[in-house]
Design a protein around this motif. Structure first.
Motif, PDB file in Angstrom:
ATOM      1  N   TRP A  66       0.839  -1.197   0.000  1.00  0.00           N
ATOM      2  CA  TRP A  66       0.000   0.000   0.000  1.00  0.00           C
ATOM      3  C   TRP A  66       0.876   1.249   0.000  1.00  0.00           C
ATOM      4  O   TRP A  66       2.046   1.198   0.368  1.00  0.00           O
ATOM      5  N   PRO A  98       1.572   6.703   3.683  1.00  0.00           N
ATOM      6  CA  PRO A  98       1.214   8.085   4.001  1.00  0.00           C
ATOM      7  C   PRO A  98       2.069   8.654   5.128  1.00  0.00           C
ATOM      8  O   PRO A  98       2.596   7.924   5.960  1.00  0.00           O
ATOM      9  N   TYR A  99       2.237   9.961   5.098  1.00  0.00           N
ATOM     10  CA  TYR A  99       2.922  10.707   6.157  1.00  0.00           C
ATOM     11  C   TYR A  99       4.352  10.204   6.380  1.00  0.00           C
ATOM     12  O   TYR A  99       4.832  10.151   7.506  1.00  0.00           O
ATOM     13  N   THR A 109       4.650  12.657   2.691  1.00  0.00           N
ATOM     14  CA  THR A 109       3.733  12.164   1.677  1.00  0.00           C
ATOM     15  C   THR A 109       2.295  12.421   2.112  1.00  0.00           C
ATOM     16  O   THR A 109       1.988  12.552   3.308  1.00  0.00           O
ATOM     17  N   THR A 110       1.400  12.448   1.135  1.00  0.00           N
ATOM     18  CA  THR A 110      -0.026  12.646   1.414  1.00  0.00           C
ATOM     19  C   THR A 110      -0.635  11.337   1.898  1.00  0.00           C
ATOM     20  O   THR A 110       0.044  10.315   2.002  1.00  0.00           O
ATOM     21  N   THR A 111      -1.927  11.350   2.160  1.00  0.00           N
ATOM     22  CA  THR A 111      -2.610  10.124   2.574  1.00  0.00           C
ATOM     23  C   THR A 111      -2.534   9.055   1.490  1.00  0.00           C
ATOM     24  O   THR A 111      -2.680   7.865   1.767  1.00  0.00           O
ATOM     25  N   GLY A 112      -2.310   9.480   0.240  1.00  0.00           N
ATOM     26  CA  GLY A 112      -2.165   8.525  -0.855  1.00  0.00           C
ATOM     27  C   GLY A 112      -0.720   8.153  -1.133  1.00  0.00           C
ATOM     28  O   GLY A 112      -0.431   7.443  -2.102  1.00  0.00           O
ATOM     29  N   GLY A 113       0.198   8.656  -0.312  1.00  0.00           N
ATOM     30  CA  GLY A 113       1.599   8.329  -0.486  1.00  0.00           C
ATOM     31  C   GLY A 113       2.303   9.141  -1.556  1.00  0.00           C
ATOM     32  O   GLY A 113       3.399   8.779  -2.003  1.00  0.00           O
TER      33      GLY A 113
END
Length: 315
Positions: A285, A288-289, A297-301
């Motif tokens: 997956w 994130p972060y 990174t964002t919640t979507g990586g």
């Protein structure tokens, strides 16, 4: 011990403000004492310590605590040429020599030639021809150096491939051949030792096995080599290192010295209770972060930086 003129006393260095100065004095005194010991016992050890040990810059000394224990590593040379992987060690405890050791040490014949037939430029050409890539003249990742390597007698070839027939495995630091990939579309094959499967081992001839090990116990043989680190056109982060026989042009080692790291993340979306997709470990997956370069990174990586950046992991 007999003839020991080194006087150690517990706490003697604690009474002085010049700890570094006393460490330096202990280093000089201990090196002189160990050198004298090797010189006096070289016949018993079967070595030529006066010519092969304590060359300038080849000795490292570690002083522990207040000097109660001193450890020494003396890298070997022969006629001024470094012998790769071969060294003597010594440990002094409370002024007494309690341990000595010789690592990867065999007798190098007095008539061993240290004058290369190949120049360093010839060695670069050998690796260039072998890899099929031209190299950048005048640029390298290490200074070309003549060295001596120890080889186990009866060593097998790394590969039966005719293109690799001149490449041998070498005892110690040289345990196979590894080539790097510069670009995915223009790959250099990775070759090394071949591990036999059970069926192959079960069907092997016992006489062949006996012949394979018939030279065990014969000691080392030695070769004069050029250690070079060419930079090839198209090369990126790779640090290529090669060892080429300075007399025969045989390649003993050719590898990328960079250690590569590949990380993949797995995530429990909600919990780790194993109930449904939310509680089951999900492979590969997005992360994130995670700190990537100078941002998270964002919640979507995802992140917005271009080029090569470094990811930081903790925990």
């Amino acid at each position: 011990g007999i003839g020991n003129n080194l006087l150690w006393s517990v706490g003697s260095m604690q009474d002085s403000d010049d700890i570094h100065g006393q460490h330096h004095d202990l280093e000089k005194i201990s090196q002189a004492a160990v050198r004298n010991w090797f010189d006096e016992n070289q016949s018993l050890l079967g070595i030529n310590s006066k010519n092969e040990l304590f060359s300038p810059g080849r000795t490292r000394t570690a002083i522990h605590g207040n000097g109660d224990m001193i450890q020494m590593s003396i890298r070997r040379t022969f006629k001024g040429i470094p012998v790769v992987g071969s060294r003597a060690t010594a440990t002094i405890k409370m002024g007494n020599l309690i341990n000595i050791g010789l690592e990867s040490w065999g007798t190098i014949p007095d008539d061993f030639g240290i004058d290369p037939k190949l120049s360093e430029d010839d060695a670069f050409e050998v690796l260039s021809e072998f890899s099929g890539r031209d190299y950048v003249r005048g640029k390298e990742n290490c200074k070309p150096e003549l060295q001596i390597i120890a080889l186990a007698t009866g060593v097998e070839e790394v590969s039966t491939d005719s293109s690799l027939s001149s490449v041998s495995s070498v005892n110690g630091v040289f345990d196979g051949l590894k080539l790097t990939d510069f670009h995915e579309a223009d790959r250099l094959q990775l070759r090394g030792h071949r591990n036999l499967g059970k069926s192959e081992r079960a069907g092997s001839n016992h006489n062949d096995v006996d012949n394979k090990f018939e030279n065990i116990g014969d000691g080392y043989t030695y070769s004069l080599v050029w250690k070079i680190c060419p930079i090839f056109f198209g090369q990126a982060q790779e640090i290529m290192e090669g060892y080429v026989d300075a007399h025969t042009s045989k390649i003993y080692s050719f590898l990328d010295k960079v250690d590569y790291f590949n990380a993949k993340g797995s995530v429990y979306p909600i919990s780790n209770d194993g109930q449904g997709a939310d509680g089951t470990l999900q492979q590969d997956w997005p992360m994130p972060y995670m700190t990537v370069g100078s941002e998270l990174t964002t919640t979507g990586g995802n992140y917005n930086q271009a080029g090569n950046v470094t990811a930081k992991l903790s925990g």
